[in-house]
Design an enzyme around this catalytic site. Structure first.
Site: not given
Ligand code: NAD
Ligand code: UFG
Length: 341
Positions: A129, A153, A157, A182, A202
């Site tokens: 991430s 969190y 990573k 991103f 969130n």
């Molecule tokens: P998500 O929660 O939708 O998917 C994660 C999946 O992993 C879920 O299906 C969950 O049930 C499964 N899981 C979690 N722990 C497990 C375990 N111990 N055993 C088996 N299954 C398990 O999340 P996502 O948004 O699809 O994210 C996927 C990956 O990308 C994650 O590693 C997350 O940290 C990373 N990531 C996501 C974002 C984002 O904004 N979505 C940004 C940066 C990195």
């Molecule tokens: N924001 C609002 N209102 C909301 C939610 C978010 O104004 O209800 C704003 C935040 O302050 C930020 C922007 O929207 O300026 C994006 O916020 P997100 O929560 O959507 O994304 P972040 O960049 O804060 O965080 C996300 C994931 C993290 C990850 C990061 C980088 O939540 O887990 O992107 O990949 F690490």
């Protein structure tokens, strides 16, 4: 499905990014074995993936920290590589429950890597991430910039990246691509799969779509006094389908290289909160009422990628713009007002 074709083992494949990646893997001709415990997802996502792809997903349901379950998964087909999505990802929750986050996200990776070793699997694509960078010292962010995550969190990573780097140093046959995402948003254009947050979202984009569909009254914009062009936070939003395609190119890269490499997956363009709201309103013709409130603790002003390394190493670049992300995300929300349930 022919069980003897080489397959990709995908952990967390029922999740948001995982489900979109399964679709692209199947479309590219790979067989897949998905391991998920559904702690943050639904098996319905996998049925939808099969519907889009017209092909089967082999499922091994359970936790990646379960050694015998992993051995079962690695025996389900000849596994040529692993894509590791499974993790807990809520930043605020990670501050309250760090032990659970380290256990699941770091402990889970360690179990998975042991299983890879037992099965002789050397290619590994990891979901990292942009959060590993912490407060950007310079923009756009390049992969060699200092890493200083701001919460547990993000720390999980970074620990995983260090572990994978050390593992590659110890085993010259290992090949690991750590993909630093991103901000993935949007959904598959079919409207059949998308992001399905369990509680109050969130993240910004699912909150916007829930306001637009009338589930929530208005968006709270966290701060209008950031040092950005309109005072609201700027992020590098990337269409989840572009992100999924990045994984397919990373797999091919791992097949022709060895060692550890971190790679940003972003568009290289920043969009502010208010710009995203406007793009959404234009793309969907739905109003998104909002109010400005105070800053959210732990937020940063601005974050966007230098996406040059992905282009050079993977020949990958994001091609979908913010309007397409909004239109596709809205199609998913409209067709599935309660997500998969
Ligand atoms: P998500 O929660 O939708 O998917 C994660 C999946 O992993 C879920 O299906 C969950 O049930 C499964 N899981 C979690 N722990 C497990 C375990 N111990 N055993 C088996 N299954 C398990 O999340 P996502 O948004 O699809 O994210 C996927 C990956 O990308 C994650 O590693 C997350 O940290 C990373 N990531 C996501 C974002 C984002 O904004 N979505 C940004 C940066 C990195
Ligand atoms: N924001 C609002 N209102 C909301 C939610 C978010 O104004 O209800 C704003 C935040 O302050 C930020 C922007 O929207 O300026 C994006 O916020 P997100 O929560 O959507 O994304 P972040 O960049 O804060 O965080 C996300 C994931 C993290 C990850 C990061 C980088 O939540 O887990 O992107 O990949 F690490």
């Amino acid at each position: 499905m022919n069980s003897r074709l080489p397959a990709i083992l995908v952990t967390g494949g029922a999740g948001y990014v995982g489900s979109h990646t399964l679709v692209e893997l199947l479309a590219a001709g790979y067989d897949v074995v998905c391991v998920d415990n559904f702690s943050n997802s639904s098996p319905e996502a996998l049925r939808r993936v099969e519907r889009i792809a017209g092909r089967a997903v082999r499922r091994v349901d359970g936790d990646i920290r379960d050694r015998s379950l992993l051995d079962l998964a690695f025996a389900a087909a000849p596994i040529e590589a692993v894509i590791h999505f499974a993790a807990l990802k809520a930043v605020g929750e990670s501050v309250l429950r760090p032990l659970d986050y380290y256990d699941n996200n770091v402990g889970g990776t360690i179990c998975l890597l042991h299983a890879c070793r037992r099965a002789g699997v050397k290619r590994f694509v990891f979901s990292s991430s942009a959060t590993v960078y912490g407060i950007p010292q310079k923009l756009p962010l390049t992969e060699d910039m200092p890493l200083a995550p701001l919460n547990p969190y993000g720390a999980t990573k970074l620990v995983n990246e260090l572990l994978l780097r050390d593992l590659c140093a110890s085993d010259p046959a290992m090949s690991v691509a750590s993909l630093r995402y991103f901000n993935p948003i949007g959904a598959h254009p079919s409207g059949l799969i998308g992001e399905d947050p369990r509680d109050i979202p969130n993240n910004l984009f699912p909150f916007i779509t829930q306001v637009a569909i009338g589930k929530r009254e208005r968006l709270s914009v966290f701060g209008s006094d950031w040092p950005t062009r309109d005072g609201t936070g700027v992020r590098d939003y990337i269409h989840v389908v572009d992100l999924a395609l990045g994984h397919v190119t990373a797999l091919r890269y791992c097949a022709r290289s060895t060692g550890f490499v971190p790679i940003n997956l972003g568009t290289g363009r920043g969009t502010s909160v208010l710009e995203l709201v406007k793009a959404f309103e234009e793309a969907t013709a739905r109003p998104v009422p909002y109010q400005i409130v105070g800053r959210r603790s732990g937020d940063i002003a601005e974050c966007y990628a230098d996406a040059g390394l992905a282009l050079r190493l993977l020949q990958w670049r994001a091609t979908r713009d913010v309007k397409e992300m909004c239109a596709d995300g809205w199609r998913w929300q409209q067709g599935n007002p309660s997500g998969y349930s």
